[in-house]
Design a protein around this motif. Structure first.
Motif, PDB file in Angstrom:
ATOM      1  N   TYR A  30      78.976  64.749  29.258  1.00  0.00           N
ATOM      2  CA  TYR A  30      79.015  65.151  30.594  1.00  0.00           C
ATOM      3  C   TYR A  30      80.165  66.039  31.144  1.00  0.00           C
ATOM      4  O   TYR A  30      80.009  67.196  31.766  1.00  0.00           O
ATOM      5  N   GLU A  31      81.269  65.756  30.875  1.00  0.00           N
ATOM      6  CA  GLU A  31      82.363  66.423  31.327  1.00  0.00           C
ATOM      7  C   GLU A  31      82.609  67.653  30.832  1.00  0.00           C
ATOM      8  O   GLU A  31      83.092  68.636  31.386  1.00  0.00           O
ATOM      9  N   GLU A  57      76.401  65.253  39.649  1.00  0.00           N
ATOM     10  CA  GLU A  57      76.156  63.633  39.400  1.00  0.00           C
ATOM     11  C   GLU A  57      74.616  63.448  39.664  1.00  0.00           C
ATOM     12  O   GLU A  57      74.155  62.349  39.072  1.00  0.00           O
ATOM     13  N   GLU A 114      76.344  57.937  28.572  1.00  0.00           N
ATOM     14  CA  GLU A 114      77.014  57.977  29.782  1.00  0.00           C
ATOM     15  C   GLU A 114      76.676  57.196  30.802  1.00  0.00           C
ATOM     16  O   GLU A 114      76.873  57.108  31.861  1.00  0.00           O
ATOM     17  N   THR A 117      79.239  56.551  33.723  1.00  0.00           N
ATOM     18  CA  THR A 117      79.693  57.796  34.412  1.00  0.00           C
ATOM     19  C   THR A 117      79.019  57.700  35.941  1.00  0.00           C
ATOM     20  O   THR A 117      79.893  58.221  36.742  1.00  0.00           O
ATOM     21  N   THR A 119      78.112  56.497  39.680  1.00  0.00           N
ATOM     22  CA  THR A 119      78.785  55.698  40.651  1.00  0.00           C
ATOM     23  C   THR A 119      77.879  55.270  41.696  1.00  0.00           C
ATOM     24  O   THR A 119      76.834  55.740  41.732  1.00  0.00           O
ATOM     25  N   ARG A 123      74.170  54.310  40.189  1.00  0.00           N
ATOM     26  CA  ARG A 123      74.541  53.462  39.005  1.00  0.00           C
ATOM     27  C   ARG A 123      73.754  52.098  39.304  1.00  0.00           C
ATOM     28  O   ARG A 123      73.213  51.707  38.047  1.00  0.00           O
TER      29      ARG A 123
END
Length: 233
Positions: A30-31, A57, A114, A117, A119, A123
């Motif tokens: 992802y990053e 995101e 992930e 990851t 938030t 999430r």
């Protein structure tokens, strides 16, 4: 244009973006994947990509949500009406293994890889969807316990996470061109956890009264479950 020569509708274009982004994120993390790279892979401008996706995101959330849709359609839906709990679990395990090893389920792999990851509300929403799968497994193991269909009486939460642990790690070591095929892996894992009647023949399974050390603990004492790709809390 689509292979049929017609202009893709918004739904098809959106799914294509999610599938392309999922492939890149699986390859690079992802990053390590930029929105510019995703736009280029989709043959779009970055501005065009942002017409469909608010931010990175939100894209990850959309991929995971789509992955849960695929999972529920291909794994849960086909086994919901299987009456025997052990056969239900056997078929569920086989379907889940095939989904993880098929190479066509990058969105599902992202849910696993992930999972920490996302938030906030995004999430929490994905976690709720994952917990429904854990609940399905716990209920099936509890039913198998009641019917004496297992080799011993096991706590449903322990059984559910053991089941998931076997399956959800497969994507880390499975090689499509390796020695074992998807079918051989599914056969071996199902037989390991749920031996067929012939190989499991022997003394009858103990009841809960006969096996106090393995008796199911109350649900409230067993803790909550975060679901596939997470940890028991």
């Amino acid at each position: 244009m689509t292979p049929t020569g017609r202009k893709p509708d918004e739904g098809e274009r959106y799914r294509a973006i999610l599938e392309t982004a999922a492939r890149l994120i699986c390859e690079r993390g992802y990053e390590g994947t930029s929105m510019q790279e995703i736009a280029a892979a989709c043959r779009m401008t970055k501005a065009g990509l942002y017409h469909h996706i608010q931010n990175k995101e939100q894209l990850l959330f959309a991929i995971m949500n789509y992955g849960m849709d695929v999972f529920e359609e291909q794994v849960l839906a086909p086994v919901q009406d299987v009456a025997d709990p052990v056969e239900r679990l056997r078929q569920c395990m086989r379907q889940n293994i095939h989904l993880v090893t098929s190479g066509r389920s990058k969105e599902v792999i992202i849910i696993l890889h992930e999972h920490a990851t996302l938030t906030g509300e995004a999430r929490e929403y994905i976690d709720r969807r994952k917990k429904r799968y854990v609940k399905f497994l716990e209920d099936s193991f509890a039913e198998a316990n009641r019917l004496g269909r297992l080799r011993g009486v096991v706590d449903p939460t322990v059984a559910a996470f053991s089941f998931l642990g076997m399956i959800l790690w497969v994507y880390k070591w499975f090689k499509p061109d390796g020695r074992l095929t998807e079918e051989q892996i599914a056969d071996g894992m199902v037989e390991l956890l749920f031996p067929s009647a012939a190989s499991a023949a022997g003394a009858p399974a103990p009841s809960a009264e006969d096996a106090p050390a393995l008796r199911m603990v109350p649900r409230a004492a067993s803790g909550s479950s975060s679901g596939p790709g997470g940890e028991p809390q």
